[in-house]
Design an enzyme around this catalytic site. Structure first.
Site, PDB file in Angstrom:
ATOM      1  N   GLY A 110      54.715  38.392  54.379  1.00  0.00           N
ATOM      2  CA  GLY A 110      54.111  38.875  55.617  1.00  0.00           C
ATOM      3  C   GLY A 110      52.659  39.230  55.409  1.00  0.00           C
ATOM      4  O   GLY A 110      52.072  38.962  54.356  1.00  0.00           O
ATOM      5  N   GLY A 164      49.239  41.855  55.334  1.00  0.00           N
ATOM      6  CA  GLY A 164      48.912  43.173  54.810  1.00  0.00           C
ATOM      7  C   GLY A 164      49.023  44.279  55.835  1.00  0.00           C
ATOM      8  O   GLY A 164      49.623  45.332  55.549  1.00  0.00           O
ATOM      9  N   PRO A 165      48.479  44.103  57.031  1.00  0.00           N
ATOM     10  CA  PRO A 165      48.558  45.179  58.026  1.00  0.00           C
ATOM     11  C   PRO A 165      49.974  45.546  58.438  1.00  0.00           C
ATOM     12  O   PRO A 165      50.194  46.661  58.925  1.00  0.00           O
ATOM     13  CB  PRO A 165      47.767  44.604  59.211  1.00  0.00           C
ATOM     14  CG  PRO A 165      46.831  43.623  58.611  1.00  0.00           C
ATOM     15  CD  PRO A 165      47.579  43.009  57.472  1.00  0.00           C
ATOM     16  N   GLU A 180      30.835  41.623  45.222  1.00  0.00           N
ATOM     17  CA  GLU A 180      31.748  40.621  44.680  1.00  0.00           C
ATOM     18  C   GLU A 180      31.829  39.472  45.672  1.00  0.00           C
ATOM     19  O   GLU A 180      32.321  39.627  46.794  1.00  0.00           O
ATOM     20  CB  GLU A 180      33.135  41.213  44.442  1.00  0.00           C
ATOM     21  CG  GLU A 180      34.081  40.228  43.785  1.00  0.00           C
ATOM     22  CD  GLU A 180      35.456  40.816  43.509  1.00  0.00           C
ATOM     23  OE1 GLU A 180      36.000  40.564  42.426  1.00  0.00           O
ATOM     24  OE2 GLU A 180      35.981  41.527  44.384  1.00  0.00           O
ATOM     25  N   GLU A 198      44.239  47.232  40.536  1.00  0.00           N
ATOM     26  CA  GLU A 198      43.330  46.309  39.849  1.00  0.00           C
ATOM     27  C   GLU A 198      42.494  45.672  40.944  1.00  0.00           C
ATOM     28  O   GLU A 198      42.979  44.858  41.731  1.00  0.00           O
ATOM     29  CB  GLU A 198      44.133  45.276  39.053  1.00  0.00           C
ATOM     30  CG  GLU A 198      43.306  44.532  38.017  1.00  0.00           C
ATOM     31  CD  GLU A 198      42.681  43.270  38.563  1.00  0.00           C
ATOM     32  OE1 GLU A 198      41.476  43.321  38.906  1.00  0.00           O
ATOM     33  OE2 GLU A 198      43.379  42.257  38.672  1.00  0.00           O
ATOM     34  N   VAL A 242      53.415  44.269  56.573  1.00  0.00           N
ATOM     35  CA  VAL A 242      54.288  44.448  55.410  1.00  0.00           C
ATOM     36  C   VAL A 242      53.609  45.282  54.331  1.00  0.00           C
ATOM     37  O   VAL A 242      54.222  46.192  53.746  1.00  0.00           O
ATOM     38  CB  VAL A 242      54.732  43.085  54.848  1.00  0.00           C
ATOM     39  CG1 VAL A 242      55.523  43.259  53.557  1.00  0.00           C
ATOM     40  CG2 VAL A 242      55.572  42.341  55.883  1.00  0.00           C
ATOM     41  N   GLY A 243      52.338  45.007  54.070  1.00  0.00           N
ATOM     42  CA  GLY A 243      51.626  45.769  53.040  1.00  0.00           C
ATOM     43  C   GLY A 243      51.542  47.251  53.375  1.00  0.00           C
ATOM     44  O   GLY A 243      51.791  48.109  52.519  1.00  0.00           O
ATOM     45  N   CYS A 271      38.590  37.813  39.560  1.00  0.00           N
ATOM     46  CA  CYS A 271      38.007  39.155  39.593  1.00  0.00           C
ATOM     47  C   CYS A 271      37.204  39.474  38.342  1.00  0.00           C
ATOM     48  O   CYS A 271      36.275  40.275  38.387  1.00  0.00           O
ATOM     49  CB  CYS A 271      39.104  40.204  39.805  1.00  0.00           C
ATOM     50  SG  CYS A 271      40.412  40.151  38.575  1.00  0.00           S
ATOM     51  N   LYS A 319      55.427  42.028  47.883  1.00  0.00           N
ATOM     52  CA  LYS A 319      54.770  41.343  49.003  1.00  0.00           C
ATOM     53  C   LYS A 319      53.658  40.476  48.425  1.00  0.00           C
ATOM     54  O   LYS A 319      52.606  40.967  48.023  1.00  0.00           O
ATOM     55  CB  LYS A 319      54.157  42.327  50.006  1.00  0.00           C
ATOM     56  CG  LYS A 319      53.682  41.603  51.294  1.00  0.00           C
ATOM     57  CD  LYS A 319      52.482  42.240  51.935  1.00  0.00           C
ATOM     58  CE  LYS A 319      51.176  41.685  51.499  1.00  0.00           C
ATOM     59  NZ  LYS A 319      50.893  40.275  51.920  1.00  0.00           N
TER      60      LYS A 319
END
Length: 472
Positions: free
Chosen positions: A202, A204-205, A379, A246, A207-208, A280, A171
């Protein structure tokens, strides 16, 4: 030209997605819609995972030389698309074309090539007493990747997973999915066996979450925010599944009093602003010995002046936009808070000129930052550098380690042994001494809330393996 994709890649072929509202992909420079991709569902994830599960046994049993040959063909197919990939990244993310070519495209090709070799020559079994210790593929991998390095972050998971003998469902981020489609066009051309790799786009809420919580996914490999990583860990923990994470970073660039200051500041500013700060590992905290602090601030201001904002396709552009309006607003809020908390503006700032169109933030340097303040702790993921004075090596180490993150960092000193001693004391997964180059074969990952596990090289391969002891 708008890129309209209406399909997923499932079980070795392009499959038209069922109905539903497509997801728009925007160009962050022009703010225009440049494409659409399907919004997947939990049912789509079920189909993809079933395909990967069905393909696993055969792929795991494939001779390592044959797996290497498949990856080699993929490398060739992807290399042929270098120009298209770089242009797509520049369009959907805003990375200047030169960087999109050298880093966003060149680095994942280098990583993929390294796994061609590792697939052909995997780590040999070990003999421990009367036990034969072997490594076997973990199974079906659910890979969830971010938008900031859309090809590299996929390849850093896909290549070692396939080399180890795993199958995979991907994904990609819904903000930069078009690059993933170019990759899967190459996968299709390379002729990987059906079901070995699968693509579902898709949110995150939807498909993730379905992928991270799926009972037939043996390992979830995720790159992204610490908050999302925490959610994925909870989903996987409910079924005792492995995770590789990560996550975020707030890396310190430690400049000691005997450093080559001009180089340390120039490279440090460049590292902090790479990909418009959407990296990152960015060295977003510059720790400078107090005796050289004012000089370092002057150098940082001059270096920042050279970062021209603009169209990623303009060769003169050094910084593109941020990926979205929401990200732009978030970064601007951080700058305003940092100044309200007592930071001193050295360059850029909220009133600096930026292009009228596009989601731009001026590269910003803020001095006198309290190491406990939000600007030093959070961050930000934008072109914002916090500069903090330190008194000596011990003080520098304390400030550098004063973070819930521990992903990367740097140390500069005219005495390499001194720099090494400081580097060994930093609680972080990687440290560069005096601007040493990135090594794509070295383990990559973080301490503390920067994640679990390692990517790249042989350590990245082992992340996708189980260990078995056979007594005889």
């Amino acid at each position: 030209m708008e890129s309209v994709r209406t399909d997923f890649y499932l079980d070795g072929r392009w499959v038209r997605a069922a109905g539903g509202e497509p997801l728009a992909v925007h160009n962050p420079t022009t703010e225009e819609v440049i494409g659409t991709v399907p919004a997947g569902t939990a049912e789509d994830v079920d189909r993809a995972v079933a395909a990967a599960r069905a393909a696993f046994e055969g792929w795991a049993a494939t001779d390592p030389a044959d797996r290497a040959a498949h990856l080699d063909r993929l490398h060739a197919a992807l290399t042929a698309r270098t120009k298209d990939i770089a242009h797509t990244v520049a369009s959907e993310l805003g990375t200047p074309l030169k960087v999109a070519t050298r880093v966003q495209t060149g680095l994942p090709l280098t990583v993929l090539r390294s796994y061609v070799d590792l697939a052909a020559h995997p780590p040999a079994p070990q003999t421990v007493g009367n036990s034969l210790v072997v490594r076997e593929p973990v199974g079906v991998v659910g890979a969830i990747t971010p938008w900031n390095y859309p090809l590299h972050q996929i390849v850093a998971k896909l290549a070692p997973a396939l080399a180890a003998g795993c199958t995979l469902v991907l994904k990609p981020s819904e903000l930069t999915p078009l690059t993933a489609y170019l990759l899967f066009d190459a996968i299709d051309e390379a002729g990987l066996p059906p079901g070995v790799v699968n693509l579902v786009t898709g949110t995150g809420p939807v498909v993730g979450e379905a992928l991270a919580g799926h009972p037939d996914v043996d390992l979830v490999s995720f790159t992204g925010s610490t908050a999302t990583g925490r959610r994925i860990t909870h989903l996987a923990a409910d079924r005792i599944a492995r995770v590789s994470l990560e996550l975020g970073g707030k890396s310190a660039n430690v400049i000691l009093d005997d450093a080559d200051l001009a180089s340390a500041v120039k490279v440090g500013v460049g590292n902090a602003f790479l990909n418009s700060g959407q990296t990152c590992t960015a060295w977003t905290r510059m720790l400078v010995h107090r005796d050289r602090y004012d000089e370092a601030l002057d150098l940082a201001a001059k270096a920042t002046d050279g970062y021209r904002l603009g169209d990623p396709f303009d060769p003169a552009t050094r910084l593109g936009p941020l990926v979205s309006a929401a990200q732009r607003d978030r970064v601007r809020d951080h700058i305003a808070r940092g100044l309200a908390d007592g930071g001193r503006l050295v360059a850029g700032g909220p009133d600096a000129p930026v292009p009228q169109q596009g989601w731009f933030v001026a590269p910003t340097v803020i001095a006198d930052v309290d190491s406990d303040s939000a600007l030093a702790q959070e961050e930000i993921f934008g072109p914002v550098l916090a500069v903090i004075p330190v008194d000596d090596d011990d003080h520098a180490v304390r400030v550098a380690n004063n973070s819930r993150y521990g992903l990367a960092g740097a140390v500069w000193s005219g005495d390499e042994e001194r720099a090494l001693r400081v580097a060994r004391r930093l609680r972080t997964g990687a440290v560069d001494i005096n601007g040493a180059p990135f090594n794509p074969l070295a383990p990559f990952g973080g301490y503390k809330q920067s994640g679990l596990g390692r990517e790249l090289g042989v350590h990245g391969l082992e992340e996708f393996c189980e260990v078995k002891a056979i007594q005889r």
